[in-house]
Design a protein around this motif. Structure first.
Motif, PDB file in Angstrom:
ATOM      1  N   LEU A   1      46.486  -1.581  47.356  1.00  0.00           N
ATOM      2  CA  LEU A   1      47.375  -0.586  46.768  1.00  0.00           C
ATOM      3  C   LEU A   1      47.416  -0.736  45.257  1.00  0.00           C
ATOM      4  O   LEU A   1      47.286  -1.845  44.734  1.00  0.00           O
ATOM      5  CB  LEU A   1      48.803  -0.759  47.311  1.00  0.00           C
ATOM      6  CG  LEU A   1      48.986  -0.650  48.818  1.00  0.00           C
ATOM      7  CD1 LEU A   1      50.409  -1.000  49.199  1.00  0.00           C
ATOM      8  CD2 LEU A   1      48.632   0.736  49.301  1.00  0.00           C
TER       9      LEU A   1
ATOM     10  N   GLU B   1      51.770   2.405  43.873  1.00  0.00           N
ATOM     11  CA  GLU B   1      51.840   2.563  45.330  1.00  0.00           C
ATOM     12  C   GLU B   1      52.634   1.416  45.958  1.00  0.00           C
ATOM     13  O   GLU B   1      53.432   1.632  46.885  1.00  0.00           O
ATOM     14  CB  GLU B   1      50.435   2.611  45.933  1.00  0.00           C
ATOM     15  CG  GLU B   1      49.679   3.891  45.631  1.00  0.00           C
ATOM     16  CD  GLU B   1      48.208   3.809  45.993  1.00  0.00           C
ATOM     17  OE1 GLU B   1      47.616   4.888  46.217  1.00  0.00           O
ATOM     18  OE2 GLU B   1      47.635   2.703  46.053  1.00  0.00           O
ATOM     19  N   SER B   2      52.440   0.220  45.453  1.00  0.00           N
ATOM     20  CA  SER B   2      53.173  -0.942  45.955  1.00  0.00           C
ATOM     21  C   SER B   2      54.667  -0.801  45.698  1.00  0.00           C
ATOM     22  O   SER B   2      55.495  -1.069  46.575  1.00  0.00           O
ATOM     23  CB  SER B   2      52.668  -2.227  45.297  1.00  0.00           C
ATOM     24  OG  SER B   2      51.312  -2.421  45.585  1.00  0.00           O
ATOM     25  N   LYS B   3      55.015  -0.376  44.500  1.00  0.00           N
ATOM     26  CA  LYS B   3      56.431  -0.199  44.153  1.00  0.00           C
ATOM     27  C   LYS B   3      57.065   0.913  44.994  1.00  0.00           C
ATOM     28  O   LYS B   3      58.214   0.797  45.417  1.00  0.00           O
ATOM     29  CB  LYS B   3      56.581   0.091  42.659  1.00  0.00           C
ATOM     30  CG  LYS B   3      56.259  -1.124  41.809  1.00  0.00           C
ATOM     31  CD  LYS B   3      56.270  -0.809  40.339  1.00  0.00           C
ATOM     32  CE  LYS B   3      55.795  -2.005  39.549  1.00  0.00           C
ATOM     33  NZ  LYS B   3      56.812  -2.553  38.688  1.00  0.00           N
ATOM     34  N   ARG B   4      56.330   1.963  45.257  1.00  0.00           N
ATOM     35  CA  ARG B   4      56.836   3.053  46.106  1.00  0.00           C
ATOM     36  C   ARG B   4      57.089   2.538  47.521  1.00  0.00           C
ATOM     37  O   ARG B   4      58.111   2.845  48.132  1.00  0.00           O
ATOM     38  CB  ARG B   4      55.848   4.220  46.126  1.00  0.00           C
ATOM     39  CG  ARG B   4      56.260   5.381  46.985  1.00  0.00           C
ATOM     40  CD  ARG B   4      57.479   6.126  46.489  1.00  0.00           C
ATOM     41  NE  ARG B   4      57.198   6.720  45.199  1.00  0.00           N
ATOM     42  CZ  ARG B   4      58.141   7.123  44.348  1.00  0.00           C
ATOM     43  NH1 ARG B   4      59.411   7.028  44.670  1.00  0.00           N
ATOM     44  NH2 ARG B   4      57.813   7.630  43.189  1.00  0.00           N
ATOM     45  N   LEU B   5      56.178   1.724  48.038  1.00  0.00           N
ATOM     46  CA  LEU B   5      56.330   1.163  49.376  1.00  0.00           C
ATOM     47  C   LEU B   5      57.563   0.249  49.447  1.00  0.00           C
ATOM     48  O   LEU B   5      58.346   0.310  50.404  1.00  0.00           O
ATOM     49  CB  LEU B   5      55.067   0.394  49.767  1.00  0.00           C
ATOM     50  CG  LEU B   5      55.006  -0.154  51.179  1.00  0.00           C
ATOM     51  CD1 LEU B   5      55.111   0.964  52.215  1.00  0.00           C
ATOM     52  CD2 LEU B   5      53.695  -0.918  51.367  1.00  0.00           C
ATOM     53  N   ILE B   6      57.743  -0.576  48.432  1.00  0.00           N
ATOM     54  CA  ILE B   6      58.934  -1.435  48.360  1.00  0.00           C
ATOM     55  C   ILE B   6      60.190  -0.574  48.349  1.00  0.00           C
ATOM     56  O   ILE B   6      61.152  -0.837  49.084  1.00  0.00           O
ATOM     57  CB  ILE B   6      58.884  -2.345  47.113  1.00  0.00           C
ATOM     58  CG1 ILE B   6      57.790  -3.400  47.268  1.00  0.00           C
ATOM     59  CG2 ILE B   6      60.245  -2.995  46.850  1.00  0.00           C
ATOM     60  CD1 ILE B   6      57.451  -4.140  45.984  1.00  0.00           C
TER      61      ILE B   6
ATOM     62  N   ARG C   1      60.705   2.455  49.453  1.00  0.00           N
ATOM     63  CA  ARG C   1      60.948   3.086  50.761  1.00  0.00           C
ATOM     64  C   ARG C   1      61.489   2.064  51.755  1.00  0.00           C
ATOM     65  O   ARG C   1      62.349   2.386  52.580  1.00  0.00           O
ATOM     66  CB  ARG C   1      59.675   3.748  51.269  1.00  0.00           C
ATOM     67  CG  ARG C   1      59.369   4.996  50.470  1.00  0.00           C
ATOM     68  CD  ARG C   1      58.164   5.737  50.961  1.00  0.00           C
ATOM     69  NE  ARG C   1      57.970   6.925  50.127  1.00  0.00           N
ATOM     70  CZ  ARG C   1      56.871   7.636  50.123  1.00  0.00           C
ATOM     71  NH1 ARG C   1      55.861   7.326  50.913  1.00  0.00           N
ATOM     72  NH2 ARG C   1      56.777   8.683  49.337  1.00  0.00           N
ATOM     73  N   GLY C   2      60.994   0.839  51.667  1.00  0.00           N
ATOM     74  CA  GLY C   2      61.509  -0.226  52.525  1.00  0.00           C
ATOM     75  C   GLY C   2      62.957  -0.549  52.214  1.00  0.00           C
ATOM     76  O   GLY C   2      63.779  -0.734  53.117  1.00  0.00           O
TER      77      GLY C   2
ATOM     78  N   THR D   1      60.368  -1.691  39.271  1.00  0.00           N
ATOM     79  CA  THR D   1      60.320  -1.369  40.700  1.00  0.00           C
ATOM     80  C   THR D   1      61.562  -0.584  41.098  1.00  0.00           C
ATOM     81  O   THR D   1      61.495   0.352  41.895  1.00  0.00           O
ATOM     82  CB  THR D   1      60.180  -2.645  41.546  1.00  0.00           C
ATOM     83  OG1 THR D   1      58.999  -3.336  41.137  1.00  0.00           O
ATOM     84  CG2 THR D   1      60.086  -2.317  43.030  1.00  0.00           C
TER      85      THR D   1
ATOM     86  N   TYR E   1      61.615   3.197  41.141  1.00  0.00           N
ATOM     87  CA  TYR E   1      61.141   3.842  42.365  1.00  0.00           C
ATOM     88  C   TYR E   1      62.256   3.885  43.409  1.00  0.00           C
ATOM     89  O   TYR E   1      62.377   4.846  44.168  1.00  0.00           O
ATOM     90  CB  TYR E   1      59.913   3.108  42.914  1.00  0.00           C
ATOM     91  CG  TYR E   1      58.671   3.303  42.073  1.00  0.00           C
ATOM     92  CD1 TYR E   1      57.724   4.254  42.421  1.00  0.00           C
ATOM     93  CD2 TYR E   1      58.457   2.544  40.932  1.00  0.00           C
ATOM     94  CE1 TYR E   1      56.585   4.434  41.652  1.00  0.00           C
ATOM     95  CE2 TYR E   1      57.328   2.725  40.144  1.00  0.00           C
ATOM     96  CZ  TYR E   1      56.397   3.672  40.513  1.00  0.00           C
ATOM     97  OH  TYR E   1      55.276   3.859  39.748  1.00  0.00           O
TER      98      TYR E   1
ATOM     99  N   GLU F   1      63.827   7.149  45.366  1.00  0.00           N
ATOM    100  CA  GLU F   1      63.956   7.231  46.825  1.00  0.00           C
ATOM    101  C   GLU F   1      65.399   7.507  47.239  1.00  0.00           C
ATOM    102  O   GLU F   1      65.653   8.290  48.150  1.00  0.00           O
ATOM    103  CB  GLU F   1      63.442   5.955  47.492  1.00  0.00           C
ATOM    104  CG  GLU F   1      61.939   5.782  47.403  1.00  0.00           C
ATOM    105  CD  GLU F   1      61.146   6.875  48.108  1.00  0.00           C
ATOM    106  OE1 GLU F   1      61.556   7.322  49.193  1.00  0.00           O
ATOM    107  OE2 GLU F   1      60.103   7.278  47.564  1.00  0.00           O
TER     108      GLU F   1
END
Length: 134
Positions: free
Chosen positions: A7, A11-16, A18-19, A42, A45, A49
């Motif tokens: 990623l 993309e990694s920050k977006r995934l974090i 969302r988590g 981070t 993001y 969200e």
């Protein structure tokens, strides 16, 4: 079968983010409590969200490390207000750290990591202020 996924940083920050939004503690505090989001790259993001609205992410950070001649100027934390949500509604005019004194059990303060222990695979926070500032 083994799969490897690579990623980008964003993309990694977006995934974090969302988590974080999906955490039961965050969901509960959004419904009936406080969610405060400290500044951080981070956490920008996370703000997107939680609010469903885009922000200029580089303006939601407290500081960055850049090359001697960066491609664009770094943003400053004073450009965007902190996100504080009470029962899911935005509170204006206070910082996340100021609002910390009003928070109680069950409320959520989201603070990004700024230190890594690679050997133990742990993220941490270096705090240099008596009320939680870094």
């Amino acid at each position: 079968m083994q799969t490897e996924v690579v990623l980008t940083v964003s993309e990694s920050k977006r995934l974090i983010a969302r988590g974080v939004k999906a955490l039961p503690q965050v969901k509960a505090a959004l419904e009936s409590g406080v969610v405060a989001v400290a500044k951080g790259t981070t956490n920008a993001y996370v703000v997107e969200e939680l609010t469903g609205s885009p922000i200029e992410k580089r303006l939601y950070c407290t500081g960055t490390t850049t090359p001697r001649k960066p491609l664009r100027p770094a943003g400053t934390a004073n450009k965007l207000p902190d996100l504080i949500l009470v029962n899911g509604k935005r509170v204006e005019g206070e910082t996340a750290v100021e609002y910390l004194a009003k928070m109680k059990a069950g409320d959520v303060f989201i603070k990004g990591a700024n230190a890594l222990n690679y050997e133990k695979r742990q993220a941490g926070i270096l705090i240099g202020h008596p009320t939680g500032g870094t």
